[in-house]
Design an enzyme around this catalytic site. Structure first.
Site, PDB file in Angstrom:
ATOM      1  N   HIS A 184      -6.445  -7.117  -1.368  1.00 24.64           N
ATOM      2  CA  HIS A 184      -6.659  -5.680  -1.494  1.00 24.64           C
ATOM      3  C   HIS A 184      -5.803  -5.109  -2.628  1.00 24.64           C
ATOM      4  CE1 HIS A 184      -7.437  -6.856   2.738  1.00 24.64           C
ATOM      5  NE2 HIS A 184      -8.550  -6.190   2.497  1.00 24.64           N
ATOM      6  N   HIS A 187       0.808  -1.228   0.000  1.00 23.24           N
ATOM      7  CA  HIS A 187       0.000   0.000   0.000  1.00 23.24           C
ATOM      8  C   HIS A 187       0.843   1.280   0.000  1.00 23.24           C
ATOM      9  CE1 HIS A 187      -3.686  -2.203   0.279  1.00 23.24           C
ATOM     10  NE2 HIS A 187      -3.368  -2.754   1.430  1.00 23.24           N
TER      11      HIS A 187
HETATM   12 ZN    ZN Z   1      -4.602  -7.424   1.944  1.00 23.72          ZN
END
Ligand code: ZN
Length: 370
Positions: free
Chosen positions: A208, A170
């Protein structure tokens, strides 16, 4: 053939986030050292040799991150502690409270705030990702593990697995969040790019969106980035991006691909999406592959609504192995301590099978062509 080596950094244990602050509530941390311990125990049982992460120069981190972010991460805990915030008001982790939102600043460039307690918001994009006494050492250790895995592959290993913790996918060039501090996969991709030339493929199968690598490489086709993940439009992190229409820009136009899945999707749609990413990446004729291996797409993971099985992970990673590319695998998410080890093991078995099949096919076609 020996099993894929596991690269390990002892420093990863030094990071104890202590908690996650979500909707303002201090909740128990899920990104804990026991995750890496469980993976290592399972892979050692399966015969994967363990290689210690080697110290790496800081310039390898600067290849994908702004110096200001690195300087902040390196000093954040020390400055927080020196400011007395752990005693008054009693916050024992570095956490942001105020953000340089574009709606606040308009076209003004955000300054680096003078107050320690305001500076965090310059670099953190969420409140979940806390910094404590050993966070920087652990994050660097994880990045060094990813770089060591890249070096193993550059030295001739067909694949290497970096047991990166904390995870990294991320983190953007200039901002951290999502329980991540340094983008291990992007750092490994940059190392491969410097050694081999482009393009390098970075494919993210975490539940994600791999927003960090997407952002870092959005304007270039030197590293082509793809991610399969639960649809942020259905209410999932990272909420603001990760949509199918994000395809890269400028020289990177067309070199980013997001395949989004509905909550509840299992092996069928997940495997179709991984296959789509693999075929798409193959079209760029990449020289090497980085797999951002989150196993939180598995059914039973507390952090995602996807319902992939261990067999699905094995089959998906076999498709990625069938690309026949030197492959660096970096650990991303996966939060069910009971299953994280077997899930990673299954993924690496699949990758190994796919690589072996690709090598056999190459030998076969060489024989056929004399
Ligand atoms: Zn994840």
């Amino acid at each position: 053939m020996t099993a894929i080596p596991l690269v390990w950094s002892e420093a990863q244990r030094l990071h104890d986030p202590g908690a996650e602050i979500w909707v303002g509530v201090r909740a128990p941390a899920v990104e804990v050292a026991a995750r890496a311990d469980a993976i290592r125990a399972e892979l050692e049982l399966a015969g994967h040799p363990v290689v210690a992460a080697a110290q790496q120069p800081d310039r390898a981190l600067e290849a994908v991150h702004d110096r200001a972010l690195l300087d902040f991460l390196a000093s954040a805990w020390r400055e927080w502690e020196a400011s007395g915030l752990p005693q008054d008001p009693g916050q024992d982790r570095v956490v942001p409270y105020f953000f340089p939102h574009p709606g606040l600043l308009g076209t003004l460039t955000p300054v680096l705030p003078a107050a320690t307690w305001a500076r965090t918001g310059h670099f953190a994009f969420d409140t979940m990702t806390l910094i404590g006494p050993g966070t920087w050492e652990a994050a660097r250790g994880a990045a060094h593990a990813a770089l060591t895995a890249a070096d193993l592959v550059l030295a001739g290993e067909r694949a290497a697995y970096a047991c990166c913790r904390p995870p990294g996918h991320h983190v953007t060039r200039s901002a951290y969040g999502g329980c991540c501090y340094l983008n291990n996969g992007a750092i490994a991709a940059a190392q491969l790019l410097a050694a081999l030339g482009g393009p390098i493929a970075l494919l993210d199968v975490d539940a994600h969106h791999g927003n960090g690598a997407q952002g870092i490489f959005y304007d270039t086709a030197d590293v082509v980035t793809g991610s399969v993940h639960v649809d942020p439009g259905a209410g999932w992190f990272p909420h603001f991006l990760g949509f199918a229409g994000e395809e890269g820009a400028a020289a990177g136009a067309g070199a980013n691909r997001n395949v989004v899945l509905a909550p509840g999707a299992g092996d069928g749609p997940w495997l179709a999406a991984v296959g789509e990413l693999a075929r798409w990446a193959r079209g760029f004729e990449p020289r090497a592959l980085v797999i951002a291996l989150g196993v939180d797409a598995a059914a039973g993971d507390p952090e995602s609504p996807l319902r992939v099985t261990a067999g699905g992970l094995r089959a998906g990673c076999r498709e990625l192995g069938a690309l026949g590319l030197p492959s660096v695998v970096v650990q991303e998410g996966g939060y069910d301590l009971a299953t994280i080890g077997p899930l990673v093991r299954a993924a690496l078995e699949g990758l190994d099978d796919g690589l072996a099949a690709a090598a056999a096919a190459t030998r076969g076609s060489e024989l056929a062509h004399g």
